[in-house]
Motif scaffolding. Structure first.
Motif, short mmCIF file in Angstrom:
data_model
loop_
_atom_site.label_atom_id
_atom_site.label_comp_id
_atom_site.label_asym_id
_atom_site.label_seq_id
_atom_site.Cartn_x
_atom_site.Cartn_y
_atom_site.Cartn_z
N ASP A 39 -35.95 4.72 -26.31
CA ASP A 39 -35.57 5.41 -27.54
C ASP A 39 -34.21 4.93 -28.00
N CYS A 41 -31.13 6.37 -30.84
CA CYS A 41 -30.69 7.37 -31.81
C CYS A 41 -29.25 7.07 -32.18
N GLN A 54 -37.60 13.14 -28.48
CA GLN A 54 -37.91 12.31 -29.64
C GLN A 54 -39.24 11.60 -29.42
N ASN A 55 -39.25 10.29 -29.13
CA ASN A 55 -40.50 9.55 -28.96
C ASN A 55 -40.92 9.40 -27.51
N ASN A 69 -32.13 15.21 -28.01
CA ASN A 69 -32.62 15.41 -29.37
C ASN A 69 -31.85 14.52 -30.33
N CYS A 70 -32.57 13.91 -31.25
CA CYS A 70 -31.94 13.06 -32.26
C CYS A 70 -31.87 13.84 -33.57
N THR A 77 -27.17 11.95 -31.20
CA THR A 77 -27.89 12.34 -30.00
C THR A 77 -27.28 13.60 -29.42
#
Length: 265
Positions: A39, A41, A54-55, A69-70, A77
Motif C-alpha cells: 500500500d 498513502c 485500505q487495500n 487508515n489513509c 496515514t
C-alpha cells in the motif's frame, strides 16, 4: 424416487463437488495476490506485513492493532490505538520502525481528558533515542518551574509545565505530588538539549513525532515464508494465527511446492 428428481440431485451434487474446490483455490489465490501488493498513502509507501487497511485485508496482517487508515484528501496515514489517534510520518521496514505523532491531544488545553501516550508492549518498543517527559497540570498555586512553564489556553489563571521525571526531581520538588494531573509524552531525547522552554518548545518536540519498533509476533516464521516465495499474513487475525499465503493456498509456515522444487535443484 422420480427419475427427473434423481437427475437433478445428481447434477447438483456434481456441480457442488466440482465448483467448491475451484472456489476455494480462487479465494486462496486472492489472498496471495492481495497480500503481495504494498500500500501507499501520501509520503508513506511500501506498506507490507504486519500492517493492514485500505487495500490490504486483515488476513495480510499479524494483529488487529496494526491497522492503518489513509485519510482523504490529504493522503495522510493515520493509526488508532484505543482512544489515541496518531499520524504515521514514515515506516522503515528494514529496521521495523515507524514514526508517530499523536494528534488527539492539545498540550496547553489543560482538561481532565488528557491521557498518557500508551502503546502495547507486546507489539511496540521504544528505541533508546526516545524517552518520556512528564507534563504536569493543576499544581499548587505559586509553584513555578522556570522556563518550562506555560499558561493554559482554556483557563488563563491555570498553568502547566513539563520536565524529565526523575527521583531527584521528586525529592527537590515535593509539591509535584499535589499536582492534579500528569501525563507521559514520548519525544526524541535530543529535545531537552535544545529546549528553551515554553509551550512552543513542547509543541515543536511533539510535532516531530517519536520512533517505535513494531514487532510482528511471528517474525522468524515470516522470514521462512518469504524465503519460500510466500507472503506473510494470518488465518484468523483475531486469534493472531500466522499464515503463509502461497500461490496455491495458505500454509502454516512456508510454501511447500517452492521448497520441494528448491531442494531438488
Amino acid at each position: 424416487m422420480d427419475h427427473h428428481v434423481l437427475s437433478l440431485v445428481t447434477i447438483s451434487i456434481f456441480f457442488f463437488l466440482t465448483t467448491s474446490p475451484q472456489s476455494h483455490c480462487q479465494e486462496e489465490g486472492t489472498k496471495f495476490s492481495r497480500c503481495s501488493r504494498p500500500d501507499t498513502c501520501g509520503k508513506v509507501s511500501n506498506i507490507y506485513y504486519p500492517f493492514w487497511g485500505q487495500n490490504r485485508p486483515s488476513y495480510c496482517a499479524s494483529t488487529e492493532q496494526l491497522k492503518l487508515n489513509c485519510e482523504e484528501p490529504n493522503q495522510q496515514t493515520n493509526f488508532q490505538l484505543d482512544s489515541q489517534n496518531f499520524t504515521v510520518l514514515k515506516i522503515d521496514a528494514l529496521y521495523e520502525t515507524m514514526r508517530l505523532v499523536r494528534t488527539d491531544i492539545v498540550y496547553d488545553d489543560c482538561s481532565s481528558d488528557l491521557t498518557n501516550t500508551s502503546l502495547s508492549s507486546t507489539v511496540f518498543k521504544y528505541p533508546e533515542t526516545v524517552h518520556n517527559i512528564t507534563v504536569f497540570y493543576g499544581c499548587p498555586s505559586g509553584f513555578s518551574f522556570g522556563e518550562r512553564n506555560f499558561t493554559c489556553k482554556n483557563d488563563r489563571t491555570q498553568f502547566g509545565f513539563y520536565a524529565e521525571m526523575t527521583d531527584g526531581l521528586s525529592a527537590e520538588f515535593p509539591e509535584l505530588e499535589q499536582c492534579e494531573l500528569r501525563i507521559q509524552v514520548p519525544i526524541f531525547r535530543e529535545f531537552l538539549l535544545v529546549s528553551d522552554g515554553g509551550i512552543d518548545s513542547l509543541k515543536e518536540a511533539a510535532s516531530r513525532g517519536f520512533d517505535v519498533y513494531y514487532r510482528a509476533a511471528d517474525g522468524k516464521r515470516c522470514r521462512t515464508c518469504e524465503e519460500s516465495k510466500g507472503f506473510c499474513g494470518s488465518m484468523e487475525i483475531s486469534k493472531n494465527q500466522f499464515a503463509c499465503h502461497c500461490s496455491d493456498g495458505s500454509e502454516d509456515l512456508e510454501c511447500y511446492g517452492y521448497s520441494a522444487n528448491h531442494s531438488s535443484s
